[in-house]
Design an enzyme around this catalytic site. Structure first.
Site, PDB file in Angstrom:
ATOM      1  N   HIS A   2      -1.891 -16.285   8.324  1.00 15.65           N
ATOM      2  CA  HIS A   2      -1.209 -14.995   8.264  1.00 15.65           C
ATOM      3  C   HIS A   2      -1.920 -13.910   9.057  1.00 15.65           C
ATOM      4  O   HIS A   2      -1.614 -12.733   8.907  1.00 15.65           O
ATOM      5  CB  HIS A   2      -1.034 -14.564   6.812  1.00 15.65           C
ATOM      6  CG  HIS A   2      -0.274 -15.551   5.995  1.00 15.65           C
ATOM      7  ND1 HIS A   2       0.993 -15.984   6.336  1.00 15.65           N
ATOM      8  CD2 HIS A   2      -0.598 -16.223   4.875  1.00 15.65           C
ATOM      9  CE1 HIS A   2       1.407 -16.867   5.445  1.00 15.65           C
ATOM     10  NE2 HIS A   2       0.466 -17.040   4.556  1.00 15.65           N
TER      11      HIS A   2
ATOM     12  N   ARG B 249      19.992  16.253  -6.720  1.00 10.64           N
ATOM     13  CA  ARG B 249      19.846  14.812  -6.880  1.00 10.64           C
ATOM     14  C   ARG B 249      20.186  14.400  -8.307  1.00 10.64           C
ATOM     15  O   ARG B 249      19.671  14.949  -9.271  1.00 10.64           O
ATOM     16  CB  ARG B 249      18.416  14.391  -6.505  1.00 10.64           C
ATOM     17  CG  ARG B 249      18.026  14.794  -5.100  1.00 10.64           C
ATOM     18  CD  ARG B 249      18.812  14.033  -4.037  1.00 10.64           C
ATOM     19  NE  ARG B 249      18.444  12.641  -4.020  1.00 10.64           N
ATOM     20  CZ  ARG B 249      17.633  12.080  -3.128  1.00 10.64           C
ATOM     21  NH1 ARG B 249      17.121  12.804  -2.162  1.00 10.64           N
ATOM     22  NH2 ARG B 249      17.341  10.814  -3.184  1.00 10.64           N
TER      23      ARG B 249
ATOM     24  N   PRO C 289       0.823  -1.198   0.000  1.00  9.43           N
ATOM     25  CA  PRO C 289       0.000   0.000   0.000  1.00  9.43           C
ATOM     26  C   PRO C 289       0.854   1.242   0.000  1.00  9.43           C
ATOM     27  O   PRO C 289       1.868   1.301   0.688  1.00  9.43           O
ATOM     28  CB  PRO C 289      -0.776  -0.119   1.294  1.00  9.43           C
ATOM     29  CG  PRO C 289      -0.131  -1.202   2.068  1.00  9.43           C
ATOM     30  CD  PRO C 289       0.979  -1.764   1.305  1.00  9.43           C
ATOM     31  N   GLU C 290       0.426   2.182  -0.763  1.00 11.25           N
ATOM     32  CA  GLU C 290       1.074   3.489  -0.767  1.00 11.25           C
ATOM     33  C   GLU C 290       0.153   4.462  -0.033  1.00 11.25           C
ATOM     34  O   GLU C 290      -0.826   4.036   0.562  1.00 11.25           O
ATOM     35  CB  GLU C 290       1.350   3.922  -2.214  1.00 11.25           C
ATOM     36  CG  GLU C 290       2.156   2.879  -2.974  1.00 11.25           C
ATOM     37  CD  GLU C 290       2.495   3.307  -4.397  1.00 11.25           C
ATOM     38  OE1 GLU C 290       2.652   4.507  -4.643  1.00 11.25           O
ATOM     39  OE2 GLU C 290       2.583   2.419  -5.258  1.00 11.25           O
TER      40      GLU C 290
ATOM     41  N   ARG D  32       3.432 -11.653   3.784  1.00 11.15           N
ATOM     42  CA  ARG D  32       4.878 -11.545   3.562  1.00 11.15           C
ATOM     43  C   ARG D  32       5.643 -11.073   4.788  1.00 11.15           C
ATOM     44  O   ARG D  32       6.871 -11.104   4.805  1.00 11.15           O
ATOM     45  CB  ARG D  32       5.144 -10.620   2.374  1.00 11.15           C
ATOM     46  CG  ARG D  32       4.766 -11.280   1.063  1.00 11.15           C
ATOM     47  CD  ARG D  32       4.934 -10.354  -0.107  1.00 11.15           C
ATOM     48  NE  ARG D  32       6.321 -10.130  -0.434  1.00 11.15           N
ATOM     49  CZ  ARG D  32       6.711  -9.334  -1.419  1.00 11.15           C
ATOM     50  NH1 ARG D  32       5.818  -8.703  -2.153  1.00 11.15           N
ATOM     51  NH2 ARG D  32       7.973  -9.165  -1.681  1.00 11.15           N
TER      52      ARG D  32
END
Length: 271
Positions: A92, A152, A2-3, A111
DNA sequence: CTTTAGGCCTGACGGC
DNA sequence: TGCCGTCAGGCCTAAA
């Protein structure tokens, strides 16, 4: 997984659902997520009413009256509210919260890249230190972004996924925002003009807002607090659409690996 | 300081 | 059918 839009969707739902609910019990069914959860977390949180559920970057902050918890969903995490305590659990389902009103909150993460920790009562949690401004708040503006990009040298796609530069942009929304801004993902970050940086800023905000409005994106694991999928995956312009026609020019969309992550773009529209 | 590579886990998928 | 390699939305650490 998820973002920001997925975590924000979940945060808003949990805030409504859990506010004022009193935690009755916390069961750590399995303790080895990204790192071990504090053994005393259950007894610390027990008996506290939830004051609110907040978010910072991709982290959830579940705040009780006296103590607060920090959670991250990693790649495959989900949190689902149940009206009654489930009779059985999956392998899980790692953390189960029960509330005095009979409901339950289950934190599932196949995971195990996710985490759950207590927030320090004073000071800042180590994982939150150094995270950049929230993209939808006032600290993230054109002056900040163009300045931050100046030195950058890496590709702009990987740079905007750097959580120290801006919080919450992950792999999907980085590709989508660059397409909206018509900037090539491989452009050196420092080479963007002020105008391009401004376009990118607006694109990041626009795509995140649109995704939140659609309840986030579900590719595989992510679900909302009631188990429903998000909808924004149907709105992707480039992500996971290699070979399909660009919505602007009709050219076949491209796929490349940048910083080890799948990247999607239109070679014609993005410069 | 910035950038890159490796590692953490399980599950799904494609190729053979 | 089964085995194997690859890949997946994140992020930390170490090293260059």
């Amino acid at each position: 997984m998820p973002e920001l839009p997925e975590v924000e969707t979940l945060r808003a739902e949990l805030d409504v659902a859990l506010r004022h609910a009193v935690i009755d019990e916390v069961v750590l069914r399995r303790n080895d997520l990204r790192f071990p959860m504090p053994k005393h977390l259950p007894q610390v949180m027990r008996g506290q009413a939830v004051r609110c559920v907040a978010r910072r970057a991709k982290y959830l902050l579940i705040e009780g009256e006296r103590e607060a918890m920090l959670a991250h969903l990693g790649m495959s995490g989900k949190m689902v509210v149940h009206e009654q305590m489930p009779k059985t659990f999956g392998k899980h389902d790692h953390v189960v919260f029960s509330f005095r009103d009979g409901r339950a909150l289950v934190f599932t993460d196949p995971r195990r890249f996710g985490m759950l920790d207590l927030l320090p009562k004073q000071g800042v949690h180590k994982l939150l230190a150094g995270i950049g401004p929230e993209p939808l708040e006032s600290g993230f503006d054109a002056v900040y972004l163009s300045k931050a990009l100046e030195k950058r040298r890496g590709p702009i796609k990987t740079v905007i996924m750097d959580q120290r530069l801006v919080a919450g942009v992950g792999n999907i929304y980085a590709s989508e925002a660059l397409f909206l801004a018509r900037i090539s993902p491989s452009r050196e970050a420092g080479s963007l003009t002020k105008k391009e940086a401004t376009a990118l800023l607006e694109a990041i905000q626009a795509v995140l807002r649109a995704a939140i409005a659609s309840g986030g994106s579900t590719l595989r694991d992510y679900v909302r607090s009631g188990g429903e999928k998000g909808w924004f995956q149907h709105e992707f312009k480039v992500y996971d659409r290699e070979g399909e026609a660009c919505v602007h020019c009709g050219e076949a969309l491209r796929h490349a690996v940048m910083g080890g992550r799948a990247t999607y773009y239109c070679e014609t529209c993005q410069r």
